[in-house]
Design an enzyme around this catalytic site. Structure first.
Site, PDB file in Angstrom:
ATOM      1  N   SER A 107       3.380  -2.364  10.340  1.00 25.48           N
ATOM      2  CA  SER A 107       5.423  -2.416  10.488  1.00 25.48           C
ATOM      3  C   SER A 107       5.407  -3.915  10.320  1.00 25.48           C
ATOM      4  CB  SER A 107       5.229  -1.945  11.934  1.00 25.48           C
ATOM      5  OG  SER A 107       5.042  -0.880  12.164  1.00 25.48           O
ATOM      6  N   GLU A 159      -6.846   5.056   7.832  1.00 22.06           N
ATOM      7  CA  GLU A 159      -5.665   6.835   7.433  1.00 22.06           C
ATOM      8  C   GLU A 159      -7.451   7.360   7.264  1.00 22.06           C
ATOM      9  OE1 GLU A 159      -2.179   5.988   5.397  1.00 22.06           O
ATOM     10  OE2 GLU A 159      -1.363   5.038   7.022  1.00 22.06           O
ATOM     11  N   ASN A 213       1.290  -1.127  -0.098  1.00 22.72           N
ATOM     12  CA  ASN A 213      -0.209   0.163  -0.051  1.00 22.72           C
ATOM     13  C   ASN A 213       0.945   1.401  -0.056  1.00 22.72           C
ATOM     14  OD1 ASN A 213      -1.850   1.804   0.128  1.00 22.72           O
ATOM     15  ND2 ASN A 213      -2.033   2.206   2.593  1.00 22.72           N
ATOM     16  N   GLU A 250      -5.260  -4.426  10.598  1.00 26.08           N
ATOM     17  CA  GLU A 250      -4.311  -3.763  10.893  1.00 26.08           C
ATOM     18  C   GLU A 250      -4.527  -3.514  12.171  1.00 26.08           C
ATOM     19  OE1 GLU A 250      -1.698  -2.382   6.992  1.00 26.08           O
ATOM     20  OE2 GLU A 250      -3.933  -0.993   6.830  1.00 26.08           O
ATOM     21  N   HIS A 275      -9.482   2.032   4.698  1.00 24.10           N
ATOM     22  CA  HIS A 275      -7.934   1.326   5.309  1.00 24.10           C
ATOM     23  C   HIS A 275      -8.268   2.707   6.854  1.00 24.10           C
ATOM     24  CE1 HIS A 275      -3.952   2.814   6.965  1.00 24.10           C
ATOM     25  NE2 HIS A 275      -3.807   1.902   6.002  1.00 24.10           N
ATOM     26  N   GLY A 280       3.324   2.033  10.490  1.00 28.06           N
ATOM     27  CA  GLY A 280       3.632   3.344  10.346  1.00 28.06           C
ATOM     28  C   GLY A 280       4.189   3.402  11.860  1.00 28.06           C
ATOM     29  N   LYS A 327       0.047   4.199  -0.298  1.00 24.55           N
ATOM     30  CA  LYS A 327      -0.656   5.561   0.268  1.00 24.55           C
ATOM     31  C   LYS A 327       0.150   6.890  -0.313  1.00 24.55           C
ATOM     32  CE  LYS A 327       0.218   3.242   4.832  1.00 24.55           C
ATOM     33  NZ  LYS A 327       0.372   3.975   6.341  1.00 24.55           N
TER      34      LYS A 327
END
Ligand code: PGA
Length: 254
Positions: free
Chosen positions: A214, A98, A10, A168, A96, A174, A12
């Site tokens: 991660s 985010e 991904n 996730e 996702h 991250g 991003k």
């Protein structure tokens, strides 16, 4: 039952079209020897056409990071499933964290996007995950069940063939903090149980559940070795061809 491992980068909001092309040119020869695994990348919308072209004739799948549910209309800044299909992408990531955190994504909009993508013939990676506060408050299972019930509502067992779930934990994305393989496996076993409640045991046995947060070259093997972890959704470690290839190879070769 053995489920085929699926590992997706991904990207991003990273990489221009030229950078995406350069990545694929470098990654292509490495991907040739990757057997018994599905490997994909999800570039930004503006890089999709170039990525699809560069990945032609390879075993690298190309997908998008979001899709709108309407066929067309007054939705400034959005992209429809038919538009993605025309560009030639195979799959789309939906929900996702985010998007949930910064762009108001809800389980209801995840569900609408998922249905629109399926109707257009795209595969869908549906992302779910709990925040640190939710995990520490012992709400993980409740949050994941709600996200799965909402995100996958109204889908059929046949639709589920085209769905991959990405678990996730938000606190691991991250941050360099990975869930331990045991913790991720237990949580993903729970997600599989929820899928069984919704669609029956056969679908739950077949559905692939990726871990994301991660994951990198040096922890991929122990994560993917777990019975309920069928691959990964990779952010940071997917941006360089060599580190992504190392991760994939470690995940499948142990
Ligand atoms: P990360 O991102 O690998 O950089 O933690 C994973 C993701 O957000 O999909």
């Amino acid at each position: 039952m053995s489920r085929k491992v699926i590992i997706v980068g991904n990207w991003k909001m990273n990489k221009t079209a030229a950078e995406a092309k350069a990545f694929i040119a470098e990654f292509k020869p490495m991907a040739e020897s990757m057997n018994n695994v599905q490997v994909g990348i999800a570039p930004t919308f503006t890089s999709l056409a170039a990525a699809v072209e560069a990945a032609k004739g390879t075993n690298i799948m190309v997908g998008a990071q979001n899709v709108h549910w309407a066929e067309s209309g007054a939705f400034t800044g959005e992209i429809s499933a038919a538009m993605l299909k025309e560009v030639g992408v195979q799959f789309v990531i939906v929900g996702h964290s985010e998007r949930r955190q910064y762009f108001g994504e809800t389980d209801e909009t995840v569900n609408k996007r998922t249905k629109a993508a399926l109707a257009a013939g795209l595969d869908v990676i549906v992302c779910i995950g709990e925040s640190l506060e939710e995990r520490e408050g012992n709400k993980t299972e409740c949050v994941l069940k709600t996200q799965l019930n909402g995100g996958l509502a109204g889908l059929s067992a046949v639709d589920m063939d085209k769905i991959v779930i990405a678990y996730e934990p938000v606190w691991a994305i991250g941050t360099g903090k990975t869930a331990t393989p045991e913790m991720a496996d237990d949580t993903q076993a729970f997600c599989r149980k929820v899928v069984a409640e919704m669609f029956g045991g056969e679908v739950a046995e077949k559905v692939r559940i990726q871990y994301g947060g991660s994951m990198k070259g040096d922890n991929a093997a122990e994560l993917v070795a777990k019975p309920n972890i069928d691959g990964g959704l990779i952010g940071g470690a997917s941006l360089k061809a060599a580190s992504f290839a190392e991760l994939v190879n470690n995940a499948i070769n142990g």
